[in-house]
Design a protein around this motif. Structure first.
Motif, PDB file in Angstrom:
ATOM      1  N   TYR A 193       4.227  17.716 -14.162  1.00  0.00           N
ATOM      2  CA  TYR A 193       4.205  18.842 -13.094  1.00  0.00           C
ATOM      3  C   TYR A 193       5.151  20.008 -13.275  1.00  0.00           C
ATOM      4  O   TYR A 193       6.284  19.852 -13.645  1.00  0.00           O
ATOM      5  N   PHE A 194       4.450  21.060 -13.540  1.00  0.00           N
ATOM      6  CA  PHE A 194       4.997  22.428 -13.657  1.00  0.00           C
ATOM      7  C   PHE A 194       4.683  23.469 -13.069  1.00  0.00           C
ATOM      8  O   PHE A 194       3.647  23.752 -12.919  1.00  0.00           O
ATOM      9  N   SER A 195       5.677  24.205 -12.290  1.00  0.00           N
ATOM     10  CA  SER A 195       5.207  25.321 -11.357  1.00  0.00           C
ATOM     11  C   SER A 195       6.236  26.263 -11.320  1.00  0.00           C
ATOM     12  O   SER A 195       7.295  26.353 -11.316  1.00  0.00           O
ATOM     13  N   VAL A 196       5.741  27.663 -11.800  1.00  0.00           N
ATOM     14  CA  VAL A 196       6.438  28.899 -11.762  1.00  0.00           C
ATOM     15  C   VAL A 196       5.653  29.731 -10.645  1.00  0.00           C
ATOM     16  O   VAL A 196       5.861  31.041 -11.016  1.00  0.00           O
ATOM     17  N   ALA A 197       4.795  29.448 -10.007  1.00  0.00           N
ATOM     18  CA  ALA A 197       4.088  30.324  -8.861  1.00  0.00           C
ATOM     19  C   ALA A 197       4.906  30.904  -8.175  1.00  0.00           C
ATOM     20  O   ALA A 197       6.039  30.528  -7.775  1.00  0.00           O
ATOM     21  N   ASN A 198       4.450  32.055  -7.614  1.00  0.00           N
ATOM     22  CA  ASN A 198       5.165  32.761  -6.658  1.00  0.00           C
ATOM     23  C   ASN A 198       6.702  33.364  -7.094  1.00  0.00           C
ATOM     24  O   ASN A 198       7.520  33.417  -6.432  1.00  0.00           O
ATOM     25  N   ASN A 199       6.472  33.671  -8.331  1.00  0.00           N
ATOM     26  CA  ASN A 199       7.496  34.527  -8.866  1.00  0.00           C
ATOM     27  C   ASN A 199       7.213  35.883  -9.295  1.00  0.00           C
ATOM     28  O   ASN A 199       5.992  36.233  -9.058  1.00  0.00           O
ATOM     29  N   LEU A 200       8.035  36.568 -10.427  1.00  0.00           N
ATOM     30  CA  LEU A 200       7.598  37.731 -10.917  1.00  0.00           C
ATOM     31  C   LEU A 200       7.407  37.656 -12.374  1.00  0.00           C
ATOM     32  O   LEU A 200       7.690  38.690 -13.198  1.00  0.00           O
ATOM     33  N   ILE A 201       7.082  36.608 -12.792  1.00  0.00           N
ATOM     34  CA  ILE A 201       6.929  36.335 -14.277  1.00  0.00           C
ATOM     35  C   ILE A 201       5.728  37.054 -14.807  1.00  0.00           C
ATOM     36  O   ILE A 201       4.532  37.161 -14.108  1.00  0.00           O
ATOM     37  N   SER A 202       5.912  37.552 -16.139  1.00  0.00           N
ATOM     38  CA  SER A 202       4.663  38.412 -16.558  1.00  0.00           C
ATOM     39  C   SER A 202       4.391  37.750 -17.836  1.00  0.00           C
ATOM     40  O   SER A 202       4.832  36.978 -18.562  1.00  0.00           O
ATOM     41  N   GLY A 203       3.359  38.616 -18.562  1.00  0.00           N
ATOM     42  CA  GLY A 203       2.812  38.028 -19.762  1.00  0.00           C
ATOM     43  C   GLY A 203       1.941  36.998 -19.800  1.00  0.00           C
ATOM     44  O   GLY A 203       1.263  36.705 -18.732  1.00  0.00           O
ATOM     45  N   THR A 204       1.784  36.486 -21.088  1.00  0.00           N
ATOM     46  CA  THR A 204       0.436  35.430 -21.116  1.00  0.00           C
ATOM     47  C   THR A 204       1.177  34.173 -21.468  1.00  0.00           C
ATOM     48  O   THR A 204       2.312  34.133 -21.694  1.00  0.00           O
ATOM     49  N   LEU A 205       0.250  33.069 -21.230  1.00  0.00           N
ATOM     50  CA  LEU A 205       0.554  31.678 -21.427  1.00  0.00           C
ATOM     51  C   LEU A 205       0.869  31.419 -22.626  1.00  0.00           C
ATOM     52  O   LEU A 205      -0.230  31.573 -23.667  1.00  0.00           O
TER      53      LEU A 205
END
Length: 322
Positions: free
Chosen positions: A304-316
């Protein structure tokens, strides 16, 4: 409680040969029965009378939740099935007399519908190494005297309505392996002294209104497999030093705050790619920026990996496909 199974087996056999409990301990059990409305316990009202607390006869290990050895009550586990929603007890409070069980090693009163405070008297129990009052409705402040119980290896106070702060003196409980203060109404900051608890395997202090920064001193807790400080108002950067916690399987630093109210800031440290045993990394709802570091592709055990609802940019990063 699996780690106590060998001890339970030995003491269970020993208990068969043991003497009757003292009048003081018997009175303590009677006070507990009365304070928790014993006549309504599931074990007292079901069709099996074999495990009833029957004060007309001797106290034995047949009584629900009890283990007797050497003429003393050594284990009291009133929720042996570890149910979170309903244990054997439905209501009541913890009486001061319970502290008269001076040889008690394990006390589990979880999911018992208990209200009122955690009595200071509980903190005087000299043999207690495991205290579990999870999933109750206990109120008031946690007695600071609990930090004098340096023999404790397990302290579960979560899922109640305790108020106050996380005492710096918790750092004196150097034998603790499990500390759960989560889902209360605690405020204030996380004391740096928690970094003294180097035997800890699990630290759960989330779902409280905590503020301030994540203490770098937690880098010392190298035996941790779980670090959960979710749903708080903590801000500041993710400490790069947490990458030294290489035994971690769960790292949950998700936030109440989100990008509007604050939360953790800065970027995800590249060094977190060293946490190769992680199965859960939850950073949801913070104010993290930058791009996702390619080093996280090292975390091949991730479930399980979540970085939702942040201000992270760029591509995966392409490397994440591994």
């Amino acid at each position: 409680m699996n780690k106590f199974l060998s001890l339970i087996c030995f003491l269970g056999i020993f208990g068969v040969l043991s003497a009757q409990v003292t009048m003081v301990e018997r009175a303590a059990l009677q006070a507990f029965y009365t304070a928790t409305n014993g006549d309504t316990w599931t074990s007292q009202t079901d069709a099996d009378p074999g495990n009833d607390w029957d004060f007309t006869g001797p106290v034995t290990s047949d009584w629900y939740g009890l283990t007797i050895a050497g003429g003393n009550v050594i284990f009291m586990d009133m929720n042996p099935t570890n149910l979170a929603n309903s244990g054997n007890i439905q209501s009541g409070s913890i009486p001061d007399e319970l502290a008269d069980l001076e040889f008690l090693i394990i006390l589990d009163l979880s999911a018992s519908g208990l209200t009122g405070p955690l009595p200071v008297s509980i903190t005087t129990m000299p043999s207690l190494i495991s205290l579990n009052v999870l999933y109750n409705d206990l109120t008031g402040t946690i007695p600071i005297e609990i930090t004098d119980m340096t023999q404790l290896t397990e302290l579960y106070l979560g899922n109640n309505n305790f108020t106050g702060t996380i005492y710096p003196e918790y750092g004196d409980l150097v034998n603790l392996q499990y500390l759960n203060l989560s889902e209360n109404n605690l405020t204030g900051t996380i004391p740096a002294s928690l970094g003294n608890l180097t035997a800890l395997r699990s630290l759960r202090i989330g779902n409280n209104a905590l503020t301030g920064n994540l203490p770098v001193s937690l880098r010392n807790l190298t035996n941790l497999t779980e670090l959960s400080i979710q749903a708080t108002y903590i801000d500041g950067n993710l400490p790069d030093e947490y990458s030294e916690l290489t035994n971690l399987r769960i790292l949950d630093l998700s936030s109440y705050s989100n990008t509007i109210d604050g939360g953790l800031t800065g970027s995800i440290p590249v060094s977190y790619g060293n946490l190769v045993n992680l199965t859960t990394l939850d950073l949801w709802g913070n104010a993290l920026t930058g791009t996702l570091p390619g080093s996280l592709s090292n975390l091949v055990n991730m479930e399980y990996f979540s970085v939702a609802n942040n201000l992270i940019s760029g591509t995966l990063p392409d490397s994440y496909s591994s």
